[in-house]
Design a protein around this motif. Structure first.
Motif, PDB file in Angstrom:
ATOM      1  N   ALA A  64      40.728  -0.388 -13.104  1.00  0.00           N
ATOM      2  CA  ALA A  64      40.649  -0.900 -11.702  1.00  0.00           C
ATOM      3  C   ALA A  64      41.921  -1.329 -11.556  1.00  0.00           C
ATOM      4  O   ALA A  64      42.279  -1.623 -10.149  1.00  0.00           O
ATOM      5  CB  ALA A  64      39.586  -1.871 -11.387  1.00  0.00           C
ATOM      6  N   TRP A  65      42.882  -1.684 -12.606  1.00  0.00           N
ATOM      7  CA  TRP A  65      44.123  -2.443 -12.285  1.00  0.00           C
ATOM      8  C   TRP A  65      45.150  -1.419 -11.980  1.00  0.00           C
ATOM      9  O   TRP A  65      46.210  -1.501 -11.668  1.00  0.00           O
ATOM     10  CB  TRP A  65      44.539  -3.469 -13.374  1.00  0.00           C
ATOM     11  CG  TRP A  65      43.526  -4.340 -13.474  1.00  0.00           C
ATOM     12  CD1 TRP A  65      42.318  -4.799 -12.833  1.00  0.00           C
ATOM     13  CD2 TRP A  65      43.434  -4.962 -14.775  1.00  0.00           C
ATOM     14  NE1 TRP A  65      41.614  -5.924 -13.349  1.00  0.00           N
ATOM     15  CE2 TRP A  65      42.075  -5.857 -14.598  1.00  0.00           C
ATOM     16  CE3 TRP A  65      43.904  -5.209 -15.944  1.00  0.00           C
ATOM     17  CZ2 TRP A  65      41.671  -6.968 -15.722  1.00  0.00           C
ATOM     18  CZ3 TRP A  65      43.758  -5.971 -17.293  1.00  0.00           C
ATOM     19  CH2 TRP A  65      42.391  -6.835 -16.739  1.00  0.00           C
ATOM     20  N   ALA A  66      44.810  -0.137 -12.347  1.00  0.00           N
ATOM     21  CA  ALA A  66      45.935   1.065 -12.430  1.00  0.00           C
ATOM     22  C   ALA A  66      45.651   1.719 -11.169  1.00  0.00           C
ATOM     23  O   ALA A  66      46.768   2.625 -10.928  1.00  0.00           O
ATOM     24  CB  ALA A  66      45.726   1.901 -13.510  1.00  0.00           C
ATOM     25  N   GLN A  69      40.357 -13.408 -11.441  1.00  0.00           N
ATOM     26  CA  GLN A  69      40.590 -11.858 -10.983  1.00  0.00           C
ATOM     27  C   GLN A  69      41.159 -11.763  -9.630  1.00  0.00           C
ATOM     28  O   GLN A  69      40.268 -12.210  -8.661  1.00  0.00           O
ATOM     29  CB  GLN A  69      39.473 -11.184 -11.421  1.00  0.00           C
ATOM     30  CG  GLN A  69      39.783  -9.516 -11.171  1.00  0.00           C
ATOM     31  CD  GLN A  69      40.931  -8.918 -11.967  1.00  0.00           C
ATOM     32  OE1 GLN A  69      40.788  -8.933 -13.084  1.00  0.00           O
ATOM     33  NE2 GLN A  69      41.761  -8.419 -11.187  1.00  0.00           N
ATOM     34  N   LEU A  70      42.313 -11.001  -9.538  1.00  0.00           N
ATOM     35  CA  LEU A  70      42.663 -10.706  -8.066  1.00  0.00           C
ATOM     36  C   LEU A  70      41.923  -9.636  -7.404  1.00  0.00           C
ATOM     37  O   LEU A  70      42.075  -8.568  -8.374  1.00  0.00           O
ATOM     38  CB  LEU A  70      44.146 -10.807  -8.063  1.00  0.00           C
ATOM     39  CG  LEU A  70      44.972 -11.916  -8.283  1.00  0.00           C
ATOM     40  CD1 LEU A  70      46.557 -11.610  -8.562  1.00  0.00           C
ATOM     41  CD2 LEU A  70      44.944 -13.088  -7.202  1.00  0.00           C
ATOM     42  N   VAL A 128      50.724  -5.659 -12.491  1.00  0.00           N
ATOM     43  CA  VAL A 128      50.237  -5.747 -14.152  1.00  0.00           C
ATOM     44  C   VAL A 128      51.553  -6.133 -14.831  1.00  0.00           C
ATOM     45  O   VAL A 128      51.645  -6.717 -15.761  1.00  0.00           O
ATOM     46  CB  VAL A 128      49.825  -4.422 -14.567  1.00  0.00           C
ATOM     47  CG1 VAL A 128      49.673  -4.222 -15.924  1.00  0.00           C
ATOM     48  CG2 VAL A 128      48.437  -3.839 -13.989  1.00  0.00           C
ATOM     49  N   ASP A 129      52.688  -5.396 -14.405  1.00  0.00           N
ATOM     50  CA  ASP A 129      53.972  -5.778 -15.212  1.00  0.00           C
ATOM     51  C   ASP A 129      54.373  -6.957 -15.064  1.00  0.00           C
ATOM     52  O   ASP A 129      55.078  -7.859 -15.936  1.00  0.00           O
ATOM     53  CB  ASP A 129      55.031  -4.969 -14.734  1.00  0.00           C
ATOM     54  CG  ASP A 129      54.982  -3.208 -15.027  1.00  0.00           C
ATOM     55  OD1 ASP A 129      53.998  -2.798 -15.850  1.00  0.00           O
ATOM     56  OD2 ASP A 129      55.787  -2.390 -14.205  1.00  0.00           O
ATOM     57  N   LEU A 130      53.808  -7.861 -13.921  1.00  0.00           N
ATOM     58  CA  LEU A 130      54.318  -9.177 -13.916  1.00  0.00           C
ATOM     59  C   LEU A 130      53.183 -10.134 -14.213  1.00  0.00           C
ATOM     60  O   LEU A 130      53.390 -11.353 -13.942  1.00  0.00           O
ATOM     61  CB  LEU A 130      54.490  -9.595 -12.184  1.00  0.00           C
ATOM     62  CG  LEU A 130      55.750  -8.755 -11.597  1.00  0.00           C
ATOM     63  CD1 LEU A 130      55.711  -8.749 -10.086  1.00  0.00           C
ATOM     64  CD2 LEU A 130      57.090  -9.244 -12.252  1.00  0.00           C
ATOM     65  N   GLY A 131      52.277  -9.667 -14.809  1.00  0.00           N
ATOM     66  CA  GLY A 131      51.421 -10.441 -15.527  1.00  0.00           C
ATOM     67  C   GLY A 131      49.952 -11.012 -14.515  1.00  0.00           C
ATOM     68  O   GLY A 131      49.621 -11.843 -14.843  1.00  0.00           O
ATOM     69  N   ARG A 132      49.927 -10.292 -13.529  1.00  0.00           N
ATOM     70  CA  ARG A 132      48.902 -10.680 -12.373  1.00  0.00           C
ATOM     71  C   ARG A 132      48.280  -9.530 -11.999  1.00  0.00           C
ATOM     72  O   ARG A 132      48.335  -8.882 -10.937  1.00  0.00           O
ATOM     73  CB  ARG A 132      49.495 -11.589 -11.277  1.00  0.00           C
ATOM     74  CG  ARG A 132      50.721 -10.759 -10.759  1.00  0.00           C
ATOM     75  CD  ARG A 132      51.674 -11.688  -9.512  1.00  0.00           C
ATOM     76  NE  ARG A 132      52.476 -10.929  -8.914  1.00  0.00           N
ATOM     77  CZ  ARG A 132      53.560 -11.495  -8.378  1.00  0.00           C
ATOM     78  NH1 ARG A 132      54.097 -12.857  -8.839  1.00  0.00           N
ATOM     79  NH2 ARG A 132      54.346 -10.640  -7.637  1.00  0.00           N
ATOM     80  N   PRO A 133      47.287  -8.816 -12.710  1.00  0.00           N
ATOM     81  CA  PRO A 133      46.646  -7.621 -12.422  1.00  0.00           C
ATOM     82  C   PRO A 133      45.710  -7.721 -11.069  1.00  0.00           C
ATOM     83  O   PRO A 133      45.151  -8.844 -11.105  1.00  0.00           O
ATOM     84  CB  PRO A 133      45.891  -7.317 -13.697  1.00  0.00           C
ATOM     85  CG  PRO A 133      45.887  -8.471 -14.450  1.00  0.00           C
ATOM     86  CD  PRO A 133      47.110  -9.250 -13.947  1.00  0.00           C
ATOM     87  N   VAL A 134      45.718  -6.652 -10.077  1.00  0.00           N
ATOM     88  CA  VAL A 134      44.887  -7.049  -9.152  1.00  0.00           C
ATOM     89  C   VAL A 134      43.984  -5.590  -9.129  1.00  0.00           C
ATOM     90  O   VAL A 134      44.649  -4.332  -9.293  1.00  0.00           O
ATOM     91  CB  VAL A 134      45.812  -7.054  -7.840  1.00  0.00           C
ATOM     92  CG1 VAL A 134      46.811  -6.039  -7.869  1.00  0.00           C
ATOM     93  CG2 VAL A 134      44.926  -7.168  -6.803  1.00  0.00           C
TER      94      VAL A 134
END
Length: 209
Positions: free
Chosen positions: A31-33, A107-108, A141-147
């Motif tokens: 769901a983060w992708a 979780q964002l 995700v690359d910035l460490g804050r998956p949404v």
């Protein structure tokens, strides 16, 4: 994918645990992708679903931003739309990075309600909107804050956009007569005393069907 066509959905199985399924999905790396797209006919309950789900998610584990797409600039990018919605609901200007940091490990979740409103906006093309959402998610995700992102739309315009790899489409089925009757029964039970006091009769189930 041809989610606007009835035949495309024939092989799909009907689930009865939508809320539980979505809650579990929102914490999954899948769901983060790419976005989860919730489709339905007008009045099927898409907007209500986002409101109920946002209310049900515990704020200790989730930070939810609900964006009514009809109320944000159609030509703005996703981050600007999110920040506009946050300002409208809180009265404060806060950037997305600051909001993400404030989540403190929760979780964002971003809920974009009414994608069909954007698709029908005059002079603006949004055929790649879902692809841009996936790109935004990859950056996060690359910035460490998956949404995780949930998008709602009317089924009729669901084929006017490109779907990124990994996106999931769900369709809200219309309520059948038994479900309508059960809803009316519960509503009458909770409201009958007040209705009687006002000289009104409970709502017959066949009127609501």
């Amino acid at each position: 994918a041809r989610p606007a066509e009835e035949e495309w959905w024939q092989p799909a199985r009907v689930r009865r645990d939508l809320s539980a399924y979505l809650v579990a999905s929102l914490t999954s790396p899948a769901a983060w992708a790419a976005p989860i797209v919730v489709l339905g006919q007008p009045g099927a309950g898409k907007s209500v679903l986002t409101k109920v789900l946002a209310a049900q998610l515990p704020d200790t584990d989730f930070l939810v931003v609900r964006v009514a797409l009809r109320e944000v600039p159609a030509d703005a990018d996703l981050q600007d739309q999110i920040e506009t919605a946050v300002r409208a609901s809180t009265g404060e200007r806060i950037s997305w990075p600051d909001l993400a940091r404030a989540a403190a490990g929760a979780q964002l979740v971003v809920m974009l309600d009414g994608f069909d409103e954007l698709l029908q906006a005059t002079g603006v093309s949004h055929s790649d909107y879902l692809v841009k959402i996936a790109a935004f998610q990859q950056r996060e995700v690359d910035l460490g804050r998956p949404v995780a992102v949930v998008v709602t739309s009317r089924s009729a315009v669901a084929d006017r956009t490109r779907y990124p790899d990994g996106s999931v489409a769900l369709r809200l089925e219309p309520f059948h007569d038994g479900q309508v009757a059960e809803w009316v029964r519960r509503w009458n039970r909770h409201n009958e005393t007040e209705l009687r006091a006002r000289g009104l009769d409970p709502l017959p189930a066949d009127v609501a069907q």
